[in-house]
Design a protein around this motif. Structure first.
Motif, mmCIF file in Angstrom:
data_model
loop_
_atom_site.group_PDB
_atom_site.id
_atom_site.type_symbol
_atom_site.label_atom_id
_atom_site.label_comp_id
_atom_site.label_asym_id
_atom_site.label_seq_id
_atom_site.Cartn_x
_atom_site.Cartn_y
_atom_site.Cartn_z
ATOM 1 N N PHE A 84 0.983 -0.978 -0.130
ATOM 2 C CA PHE A 84 0.114 -0.255 -0.110
ATOM 3 C C PHE A 84 0.749 1.332 -0.081
ATOM 4 O O PHE A 84 0.743 2.104 -0.693
ATOM 5 C CB PHE A 84 -1.107 0.005 1.344
ATOM 6 C CG PHE A 84 -1.832 1.305 1.336
ATOM 7 C CD1 PHE A 84 -3.083 1.381 0.735
ATOM 8 C CD2 PHE A 84 -1.517 2.479 2.016
ATOM 9 C CE1 PHE A 84 -3.998 2.534 0.567
ATOM 10 C CE2 PHE A 84 -2.313 3.401 1.776
ATOM 11 C CZ PHE A 84 -3.478 3.518 1.416
ATOM 12 N N LEU A 85 1.856 1.223 0.928
ATOM 13 C CA LEU A 85 2.673 2.493 1.048
ATOM 14 C C LEU A 85 3.686 2.818 -0.391
ATOM 15 O O LEU A 85 3.552 3.836 -0.679
ATOM 16 C CB LEU A 85 3.735 2.264 2.249
ATOM 17 C CG LEU A 85 2.927 2.433 3.627
ATOM 18 C CD1 LEU A 85 3.825 2.078 4.463
ATOM 19 C CD2 LEU A 85 2.161 3.577 3.852
ATOM 20 N N ASP A 86 4.126 1.551 -0.798
ATOM 21 C CA ASP A 86 4.831 1.841 -1.982
ATOM 22 C C ASP A 86 3.928 2.448 -3.224
ATOM 23 O O ASP A 86 4.405 3.017 -3.850
ATOM 24 C CB ASP A 86 5.284 0.295 -2.577
ATOM 25 C CG ASP A 86 6.351 -0.075 -1.723
ATOM 26 O OD1 ASP A 86 7.035 0.854 -1.016
ATOM 27 O OD2 ASP A 86 6.870 -1.189 -1.765
ATOM 28 N N ALA A 87 2.724 1.797 -3.231
ATOM 29 C CA ALA A 87 1.580 2.526 -4.451
ATOM 30 C C ALA A 87 1.366 3.882 -4.104
ATOM 31 O O ALA A 87 1.224 4.655 -4.860
ATOM 32 C CB ALA A 87 0.566 1.430 -4.556
ATOM 33 N N ALA A 88 1.055 4.145 -2.737
ATOM 34 C CA ALA A 88 0.646 5.265 -2.426
ATOM 35 C C ALA A 88 2.002 6.472 -2.508
ATOM 36 O O ALA A 88 1.427 7.808 -2.911
ATOM 37 C CB ALA A 88 0.245 5.426 -0.906
ATOM 38 N N ARG A 89 3.007 6.093 -2.436
ATOM 39 C CA ARG A 89 4.260 7.199 -2.799
ATOM 40 C C ARG A 89 4.378 7.606 -4.104
ATOM 41 O O ARG A 89 4.727 8.581 -4.528
ATOM 42 C CB ARG A 89 5.420 6.223 -2.361
ATOM 43 C CG ARG A 89 5.744 6.227 -1.036
ATOM 44 C CD ARG A 89 7.151 5.922 -0.748
ATOM 45 N NE ARG A 89 7.298 5.483 0.676
ATOM 46 C CZ ARG A 89 7.275 4.349 1.212
ATOM 47 N NH1 ARG A 89 7.062 3.193 0.581
ATOM 48 N NH2 ARG A 89 7.638 3.982 2.509
ATOM 49 N N ASN A 90 3.693 6.847 -5.046
ATOM 50 C CA ASN A 90 3.716 6.950 -6.502
ATOM 51 C C ASN A 90 2.674 7.852 -6.927
ATOM 52 O O ASN A 90 2.426 8.509 -7.983
ATOM 53 C CB ASN A 90 3.835 5.683 -7.348
ATOM 54 C CG ASN A 90 5.043 5.005 -7.149
ATOM 55 O OD1 ASN A 90 6.331 5.556 -7.172
ATOM 56 N ND2 ASN A 90 5.022 3.684 -6.979
#
Length: 152
Positions: A84-90
């Motif tokens: 989730f965090l990896d995707a949200a950073r983008n």
């Protein structure tokens, strides 16, 4: 790291006027410029000062909508948080990401130019983030206090 009254004076003045030149900061804190510089370096090395940055008024640049989104994640997948965090950073419109212990797992602060843009960001970028179990949206109406100052 232990700090003394001189460090506190320097920090108080730095927080109230972050753009002060070191010489002006030193004068207001009642120390020499060299002492002030050495103390600022020590505070940075000790992790108390983590850097200086510009504060941009997003609304003045035409980003009129700010929404705080609180997420509860589906934690049946052990990689739910990381993915989730990896995707949200983008997501370019996400300007802040925080994680929590408790009912809410993650908070994203999202900006948009207007409500139409927000709706597009929400549908196309936010709802496609992985492992979402629940979302709560809070639209910012006004900021009453936004201060980095401390009772030093």
């Amino acid at each position: 790291m232990l700090i003394d009254d001189t460090d506190r004076r320097i920090l108080r003045h730095l927080l109230s006027e972050p753009g002060l030149a070191t010489a002006d900061l030193a004068e207001r804190a009642g120390v020499t410029a060299a002492t002030c510089w050495r103390r600022l370096e020590r505070l940075a090395e000790g992790g108390i000062l983590r850097g200086q940055h510009a504060v941009v008024d997003w609304r003045a640049l035409g980003w009129a909508v700010e929404v705080s989104l609180r997420f509860t994640l589906d934690k049946t997948n052990p990689r739910a948080f990381d993915e989730f965090l990896d995707a949200a950073r983008n997501v370019p419109e996400v300007i802040e990401i925080q994680t929590f212990l408790g009912r809410v797992d993650v908070r994203l602060n999202v900006i948009a130019r207007d409500m139409g843009h927000y709706q597009e960001v929400y549908r196309d970028r936010i709802l496609t983030l992985p492992h979402i179990a629940d979302i709560e949206s809070l639209m910012l109406v006004s900021t009453i206090k936004d201060s980095g100052s401390l009772p030093l």
